[in-house]
Scaffold this motif. Structure first.
Motif, PDB file in Angstrom:
ATOM      1  N   MET A   1       0.822  -1.212   0.000  1.00  0.00           N
ATOM      2  CA  MET A   1       0.000   0.000   0.000  1.00  0.00           C
ATOM      3  C   MET A   1       0.859   1.266   0.000  1.00  0.00           C
ATOM      4  O   MET A   1       0.413   2.313  -0.443  1.00  0.00           O
ATOM      5  N   HIS A   2       2.105   1.166   0.459  1.00  0.00           N
ATOM      6  CA  HIS A   2       3.029   2.307   0.419  1.00  0.00           C
ATOM      7  C   HIS A   2       3.876   2.319  -0.844  1.00  0.00           C
ATOM      8  O   HIS A   2       4.813   3.113  -0.961  1.00  0.00           O
ATOM      9  N   GLY A   3       3.557   1.423  -1.797  1.00  0.00           N
ATOM     10  CA  GLY A   3       4.289   1.385  -3.056  1.00  0.00           C
ATOM     11  C   GLY A   3       5.691   0.814  -2.935  1.00  0.00           C
ATOM     12  O   GLY A   3       6.528   1.005  -3.820  1.00  0.00           O
ATOM     13  N   GLN A   4       5.954   0.073  -1.864  1.00  0.00           N
ATOM     14  CA  GLN A   4       7.293  -0.466  -1.621  1.00  0.00           C
ATOM     15  C   GLN A   4       7.402  -1.958  -1.902  1.00  0.00           C
ATOM     16  O   GLN A   4       8.456  -2.545  -1.674  1.00  0.00           O
ATOM     17  N   ALA A   5       6.331  -2.575  -2.395  1.00  0.00           N
ATOM     18  CA  ALA A   5       6.345  -4.003  -2.693  1.00  0.00           C
ATOM     19  C   ALA A   5       5.293  -4.278  -3.764  1.00  0.00           C
ATOM     20  O   ALA A   5       4.433  -3.443  -4.028  1.00  0.00           O
ATOM     21  N   ARG A   6       5.365  -5.467  -4.334  1.00  0.00           N
ATOM     22  CA  ARG A   6       4.478  -5.843  -5.436  1.00  0.00           C
ATOM     23  C   ARG A   6       3.723  -7.128  -5.100  1.00  0.00           C
ATOM     24  O   ARG A   6       4.178  -7.934  -4.299  1.00  0.00           O
ATOM     25  N   ILE A   7       2.586  -7.297  -5.765  1.00  0.00           N
ATOM     26  CA  ILE A   7       1.837  -8.557  -5.719  1.00  0.00           C
ATOM     27  C   ILE A   7       1.918  -9.148  -7.126  1.00  0.00           C
ATOM     28  O   ILE A   7       1.566  -8.489  -8.109  1.00  0.00           O
ATOM     29  N   ILE A   8       2.382 -10.385  -7.181  1.00  0.00           N
ATOM     30  CA  ILE A   8       2.632 -11.053  -8.456  1.00  0.00           C
ATOM     31  C   ILE A   8       1.851 -12.364  -8.487  1.00  0.00           C
ATOM     32  O   ILE A   8       1.799 -13.090  -7.494  1.00  0.00           O
ATOM     33  N   GLU A   9       1.250 -12.654  -9.650  1.00  0.00           N
ATOM     34  CA  GLU A   9       0.598 -13.955  -9.843  1.00  0.00           C
ATOM     35  C   GLU A   9       1.666 -15.005 -10.137  1.00  0.00           C
ATOM     36  O   GLU A   9       2.779 -14.674 -10.546  1.00  0.00           O
ATOM     37  N   ASN A  10       1.300 -16.268  -9.986  1.00  0.00           N
ATOM     38  CA  ASN A  10       2.264 -17.329 -10.275  1.00  0.00           C
ATOM     39  C   ASN A  10       2.620 -17.412 -11.753  1.00  0.00           C
ATOM     40  O   ASN A  10       3.550 -18.106 -12.133  1.00  0.00           O
ATOM     41  N   THR A  11       1.923 -16.647 -12.574  1.00  0.00           N
ATOM     42  CA  THR A  11       2.242 -16.552 -14.006  1.00  0.00           C
ATOM     43  C   THR A  11       3.316 -15.498 -14.271  1.00  0.00           C
ATOM     44  O   THR A  11       3.792 -15.369 -15.390  1.00  0.00           O
ATOM     45  N   GLY A  12       3.643 -14.710 -13.239  1.00  0.00           N
ATOM     46  CA  GLY A  12       4.596 -13.617 -13.380  1.00  0.00           C
ATOM     47  C   GLY A  12       3.932 -12.266 -13.600  1.00  0.00           C
ATOM     48  O   GLY A  12       4.603 -11.236 -13.600  1.00  0.00           O
ATOM     49  N   GLN A  13       2.625 -12.253 -13.778  1.00  0.00           N
ATOM     50  CA  GLN A  13       1.878 -11.011 -14.010  1.00  0.00           C
ATOM     51  C   GLN A  13       1.837 -10.163 -12.740  1.00  0.00           C
ATOM     52  O   GLN A  13       1.490 -10.657 -11.675  1.00  0.00           O
ATOM     53  N   ASP A  14       2.168  -8.892 -12.853  1.00  0.00           N
ATOM     54  CA  ASP A  14       2.095  -7.957 -11.737  1.00  0.00           C
ATOM     55  C   ASP A  14       0.651  -7.476 -11.604  1.00  0.00           C
ATOM     56  O   ASP A  14       0.103  -6.864 -12.520  1.00  0.00           O
ATOM     57  N   VAL A  15       0.040  -7.749 -10.464  1.00  0.00           N
ATOM     58  CA  VAL A  15      -1.360  -7.378 -10.228  1.00  0.00           C
ATOM     59  C   VAL A  15      -1.480  -6.428  -9.032  1.00  0.00           C
ATOM     60  O   VAL A  15      -2.544  -6.313  -8.417  1.00  0.00           O
ATOM     61  N   THR A  16      -0.395  -5.753  -8.732  1.00  0.00           N
ATOM     62  CA  THR A  16      -0.359  -4.865  -7.567  1.00  0.00           C
ATOM     63  C   THR A  16      -1.493  -3.851  -7.585  1.00  0.00           C
ATOM     64  O   THR A  16      -2.185  -3.671  -6.577  1.00  0.00           O
ATOM     65  N   GLU A  17      -1.689  -3.179  -8.709  1.00  0.00           N
ATOM     66  CA  GLU A  17      -2.703  -2.124  -8.760  1.00  0.00           C
ATOM     67  C   GLU A  17      -4.102  -2.661  -8.509  1.00  0.00           C
ATOM     68  O   GLU A  17      -4.903  -2.015  -7.827  1.00  0.00           O
ATOM     69  N   GLN A  18      -4.423  -3.852  -9.034  1.00  0.00           N
ATOM     70  CA  GLN A  18      -5.748  -4.430  -8.805  1.00  0.00           C
ATOM     71  C   GLN A  18      -5.948  -4.737  -7.324  1.00  0.00           C
ATOM     72  O   GLN A  18      -7.026  -4.526  -6.779  1.00  0.00           O
TER      73      GLN A  18
ATOM     74  N   PHE B   1      -1.509 -14.288   8.862  1.00  0.00           N
ATOM     75  CA  PHE B   1      -0.409 -14.749   8.018  1.00  0.00           C
ATOM     76  C   PHE B   1      -0.723 -14.516   6.542  1.00  0.00           C
ATOM     77  O   PHE B   1      -1.880 -14.399   6.141  1.00  0.00           O
ATOM     78  N   ILE B   2       0.333 -14.431   5.767  1.00  0.00           N
ATOM     79  CA  ILE B   2       0.276 -14.379   4.308  1.00  0.00           C
ATOM     80  C   ILE B   2       1.333 -15.365   3.818  1.00  0.00           C
ATOM     81  O   ILE B   2       2.083 -15.932   4.616  1.00  0.00           O
ATOM     82  N   TYR B   3       1.412 -15.554   2.526  1.00  0.00           N
ATOM     83  CA  TYR B   3       2.441 -16.426   1.969  1.00  0.00           C
ATOM     84  C   TYR B   3       3.649 -15.594   1.570  1.00  0.00           C
ATOM     85  O   TYR B   3       3.549 -14.397   1.310  1.00  0.00           O
ATOM     86  N   ASP B   4       4.799 -16.233   1.539  1.00  0.00           N
ATOM     87  CA  ASP B   4       6.080 -15.510   1.439  1.00  0.00           C
ATOM     88  C   ASP B   4       6.465 -15.035   0.040  1.00  0.00           C
ATOM     89  O   ASP B   4       7.500 -14.399  -0.122  1.00  0.00           O
ATOM     90  N   GLY B   5       5.669 -15.326  -0.969  1.00  0.00           N
ATOM     91  CA  GLY B   5       5.976 -14.856  -2.314  1.00  0.00           C
ATOM     92  C   GLY B   5       6.722 -15.863  -3.171  1.00  0.00           C
ATOM     93  O   GLY B   5       7.034 -15.592  -4.330  1.00  0.00           O
ATOM     94  N   SER B   6       6.972 -17.040  -2.623  1.00  0.00           N
ATOM     95  CA  SER B   6       7.712 -18.062  -3.375  1.00  0.00           C
ATOM     96  C   SER B   6       6.794 -19.081  -4.048  1.00  0.00           C
ATOM     97  O   SER B   6       7.272 -19.949  -4.778  1.00  0.00           O
ATOM     98  N   PHE B   7       5.494 -18.999  -3.800  1.00  0.00           N
ATOM     99  CA  PHE B   7       4.499 -19.939  -4.316  1.00  0.00           C
ATOM    100  C   PHE B   7       4.830 -21.382  -3.919  1.00  0.00           C
ATOM    101  O   PHE B   7       4.550 -22.316  -4.660  1.00  0.00           O
ATOM    102  N   SER B   8       5.417 -21.533  -2.749  1.00  0.00           N
ATOM    103  CA  SER B   8       5.783 -22.867  -2.264  1.00  0.00           C
ATOM    104  C   SER B   8       4.988 -23.263  -1.023  1.00  0.00           C
ATOM    105  O   SER B   8       5.299 -24.255  -0.384  1.00  0.00           O
ATOM    106  N   GLY B   9       3.971 -22.467  -0.674  1.00  0.00           N
ATOM    107  CA  GLY B   9       3.132 -22.775   0.478  1.00  0.00           C
ATOM    108  C   GLY B   9       3.726 -22.346   1.805  1.00  0.00           C
ATOM    109  O   GLY B   9       3.196 -22.704   2.854  1.00  0.00           O
TER     110      GLY B   9
END
Length: 170
Positions: A68-85, A118-126
């Motif tokens: 929310m502070h623009g310091q990180a991104r949300i990425i789908e497992n396809t590599g698509q950046d979906v941060t804005e959505q 909790f959230i997931y760590d961004g590695s898509f490994s659970g």
């Protein structure tokens, strides 16, 4: 006035999760609150225009506050950046809560949007890590108490304390 609660639509049995599933947690307490019209059922991702199903998405090496502070991104497992959505999803959840007079939220843990414990760590490994998703973080920042589906008992206690406090004589 009774406290109102923003609740993740998937917890109420709606099949809106990324994989088209639900996480129904319709306890007797939630059923009673629904009958009392206390619940505002909302899916931030659907409100922001994301589809069902949709690819899994994770916050990359950060948490919702950082996104929310623009310091990180949300990425789908396809590599698509979906941060804005997902940022839009957070703002829409806040608007829904504020416009409906919600002072608490019951959200789905683990989600990059609704995770509160909790959230997931961004590695898509659970791999889980402590942290909040974008909506949980934004709601908490604006004074809305956020609870996960594993904290229904705590939410019940929180609501009871708020309502008993309002009914005590001065």
């Amino acid at each position: 006035m009774r406290n109102r609660i923003l609740v993740s639509a998937c917890l109420m049995g709606f099949r809106v999760r990324y994989n088209g599933s639900e996480k129904a947690q319709l306890s007797a307490q939630l059923a009673r609150w629904e009958q009392e019209q206390r619940l505002v059922i909302h899916c931030p991702e659907l409100a922001a225009g994301l589809s069902v199903p949709r690819p899994p998405a994770e916050i990359m090496s950060a948490d919702g506050k950082d996104v929310m502070h623009g310091q990180a991104r949300i990425i789908e497992n396809t590599g698509q950046d979906v941060t804005e959505q997902y940022q839009l999803a957070a703002w829409l959840a806040l608007r829904a809560a504020q416009e409906s007079g919600c002072n608490a939220a019951l959200l789905t843990d683990g989600s990059p949007t609704c995770g509160s414990q909790f959230i997931y760590d961004g590695s898509f490994s659970g791999i889980r890590k402590a942290g909040m998703g974008v909506a949980a973080s934004l709601l908490a920042k604006h004074g809305i108490a956020v609870f996960s589906e594993s904290q229904i008992a705590e939410l019940v206690t929180w609501i009871e304390e708020k309502e008993v406090g309002k009914n005590k004589p001065a």
